[in-house]
Design a protein around this motif. Structure first.
Motif, PDB file in Angstrom:
ATOM      1  N   GLU A 159       0.977  -1.128  -0.067  1.00 16.59           N
ATOM      2  CA  GLU A 159       0.153  -0.083  -0.009  1.00 16.59           C
ATOM      3  C   GLU A 159       0.884   1.289   0.082  1.00 16.59           C
ATOM      4  O   GLU A 159       1.702   1.311   0.845  1.00 16.59           O
ATOM      5  N   SER A 160       0.747   1.892  -0.941  1.00 17.34           N
ATOM      6  CA  SER A 160       1.366   3.287  -0.922  1.00 17.34           C
ATOM      7  C   SER A 160       0.799   4.498  -0.678  1.00 17.34           C
ATOM      8  O   SER A 160      -0.758   4.628  -0.361  1.00 17.34           O
ATOM      9  N   PHE A 161       1.337   5.654   0.056  1.00 15.52           N
ATOM     10  CA  PHE A 161       0.825   6.882   0.674  1.00 15.52           C
ATOM     11  C   PHE A 161       1.675   8.040   0.117  1.00 15.52           C
ATOM     12  O   PHE A 161       2.801   7.993   0.069  1.00 15.52           O
ATOM     13  N   ASP A 162       0.772   9.121  -0.235  1.00 15.09           N
ATOM     14  CA  ASP A 162       1.556  10.476  -0.152  1.00 15.09           C
ATOM     15  C   ASP A 162       2.209  10.833   1.336  1.00 15.09           C
ATOM     16  O   ASP A 162       1.309  10.540   2.480  1.00 15.09           O
ATOM     17  N   PHE A 163       3.178  11.472   1.288  1.00 14.33           N
ATOM     18  CA  PHE A 163       3.759  11.861   2.656  1.00 14.33           C
ATOM     19  C   PHE A 163       4.082  13.309   2.642  1.00 14.33           C
ATOM     20  O   PHE A 163       4.599  13.992   1.629  1.00 14.33           O
ATOM     21  N   ASP A 164       3.899  14.226   4.100  1.00 15.07           N
ATOM     22  CA  ASP A 164       4.110  15.337   3.946  1.00 15.07           C
ATOM     23  C   ASP A 164       5.376  15.633   4.799  1.00 15.07           C
ATOM     24  O   ASP A 164       5.090  15.514   6.132  1.00 15.07           O
ATOM     25  N   ARG A 165       6.385  15.989   4.469  1.00 21.55           N
ATOM     26  CA  ARG A 165       7.756  16.065   5.283  1.00 21.55           C
ATOM     27  C   ARG A 165       7.584  17.123   6.342  1.00 21.55           C
ATOM     28  O   ARG A 165       8.081  17.002   7.325  1.00 21.55           O
ATOM     29  N   CYS A 166       6.811  18.098   6.214  1.00 27.63           N
ATOM     30  CA  CYS A 166       6.799  19.180   7.027  1.00 27.63           C
ATOM     31  C   CYS A 166       5.468  18.807   8.111  1.00 27.63           C
ATOM     32  O   CYS A 166       6.106  19.015   9.512  1.00 27.63           O
ATOM     33  N   THR A 167       4.586  18.178   7.883  1.00 18.14           N
ATOM     34  CA  THR A 167       3.448  17.881   8.854  1.00 18.14           C
ATOM     35  C   THR A 167       3.759  16.671   9.525  1.00 18.14           C
ATOM     36  O   THR A 167       3.172  16.201  10.486  1.00 18.14           O
ATOM     37  N   GLY A 168       4.285  15.580   8.812  1.00 19.93           N
ATOM     38  CA  GLY A 168       4.568  14.041   9.108  1.00 19.93           C
ATOM     39  C   GLY A 168       3.138  13.324   8.643  1.00 19.93           C
ATOM     40  O   GLY A 168       3.120  12.261   9.108  1.00 19.93           O
ATOM     41  N   LEU A 169       2.433  13.918   7.834  1.00 15.54           N
ATOM     42  CA  LEU A 169       1.152  13.419   7.856  1.00 15.54           C
ATOM     43  C   LEU A 169       1.074  12.626   6.627  1.00 15.54           C
ATOM     44  O   LEU A 169       1.685  12.775   5.474  1.00 15.54           O
ATOM     45  N   LEU A 170       0.595  11.198   6.814  1.00 17.17           N
ATOM     46  CA  LEU A 170       0.385  10.306   5.497  1.00 17.17           C
ATOM     47  C   LEU A 170      -1.051  10.587   4.851  1.00 17.17           C
ATOM     48  O   LEU A 170      -2.017  11.082   5.556  1.00 17.17           O
ATOM     49  N   SER A 171      -1.185  10.565   3.517  1.00 19.55           N
ATOM     50  CA  SER A 171      -2.643  10.698   2.779  1.00 19.55           C
ATOM     51  C   SER A 171      -2.655   9.930   1.704  1.00 19.55           C
ATOM     52  O   SER A 171      -1.704   9.146   1.236  1.00 19.55           O
TER      53      SER A 171
END
Length: 258
Positions: A159-171
């Motif tokens: 399973e793949s996710f997008d990741f925001d390096r500033c917030t640490g959130l997966l989406s």
């Protein structure tokens, strides 16, 4: 125990808690002190004591032989999935460290993360996202840009996710392969993004009773159907097996084997 660059145990480093399994420990630098490193460990089985721990080391003290400043500081006390990983924060200085809880009686889709910064180790963040995982052996890995994360486990989930390096959130979770119940035709062991980020490699484990062969398989992440893009690169056996993969600083992927 922790050994220094002279291949000697660092003083007071014996009996580090957690199991040094396949992806159960990781060193991270202290962003605020270039003499300090953290060793993060997780407990995957009860014998090694469940939990999430860190040990703090000054590796320049004692004539570069190192000393332990804090040892086995427990941040969580539950069983973990063998898949700890880390990625640098968007500020280019701090670190996100990621791990997952293992539910022995069921499954969950919980992702835990801490921020390692100049202020120390932050309070835990927990995100509920994506598919359920029921195994204690898996792999989480980020691409070279830190904008994509892939989760794979021994029961064939990918399973793949997008990741925001500033917030640490997966989406934006995308299931490429769901977790299998039975039979187990996919036994994902090691995995790694290519340097370009558009290819993804996995090893299928050779495990007696399930499969006498192991495979190195390439997937094209730009394909409209990633699962069908599978290209088998190598086939091995129980005695010629493959394990973990790691992208080196030279942008080559290194693969362990027997």
């Amino acid at each position: 125990s922790i050994w220094n660059k002279y291949n000697v145990d660092i003083s007071d480093s014996i009996r580090i808690k957690g199991g040094l399994w396949y992806h159960a420990s990781i060193f991270l630098p202290d962003p605020g002190n270039d003499s300090i490193i953290y060793l993060f460990t997780i407990g995957v089985t009860q014998a090694e004591q469940y939990g999430f721990y860190y040990t703090k080391i000054n590796y320049k003290e004692n004539n570069d032989s190192g000393i332990v400043i804090q040892k086995n500081v427990q941040l969580q006390n539950f069983a973990n999935v063998d898949c700890i990983t880390a990625i640098k924060h968007g500020n280019g200085r701090d670190w996100w460290i990621y791990f997952r809880q293992y539910n022995q009686l069921g499954s969950n889709n919980l992702y835990y993360r801490y921020l390692v910064s100049t202020s120390g180790i932050s309070n835990v963040y927990v995100q509920t996202i994506g598919s359920l995982n029921s195994t204690n052996l898996a792999r989480m890995g980020f691409d070279i840009t830190g904008t994509k994360m892939m989760f794979t486990n021994l029961r064939g989930q990918m399973e793949s996710f997008d990741f925001d390096r500033c917030t640490g959130l997966l989406s934006n979770p995308l299931v490429i392969f769901p977790e299998q119940i039975s039979p187990f035709t996919r036994l994902f062991w090691g995995s790694q993004f290519s340097p370009s980020g558009n290819l993804f490699y996995v090893t299928h484990a050779a495990i007696p009773g399930y499969s006498d062969s192991c495979y190195l398989v390439q997937y094209n992440l730009d394909s409209p159907n990633i699962a069908l893009s599978a290209d088998t690169i190598f086939v091995g056996t129980l005695t010629n097996s493959m394990g973990a993969m790691k992208l080196g600083p030279d942008h080559k992927i290194y693969l362990t084997g027997t």
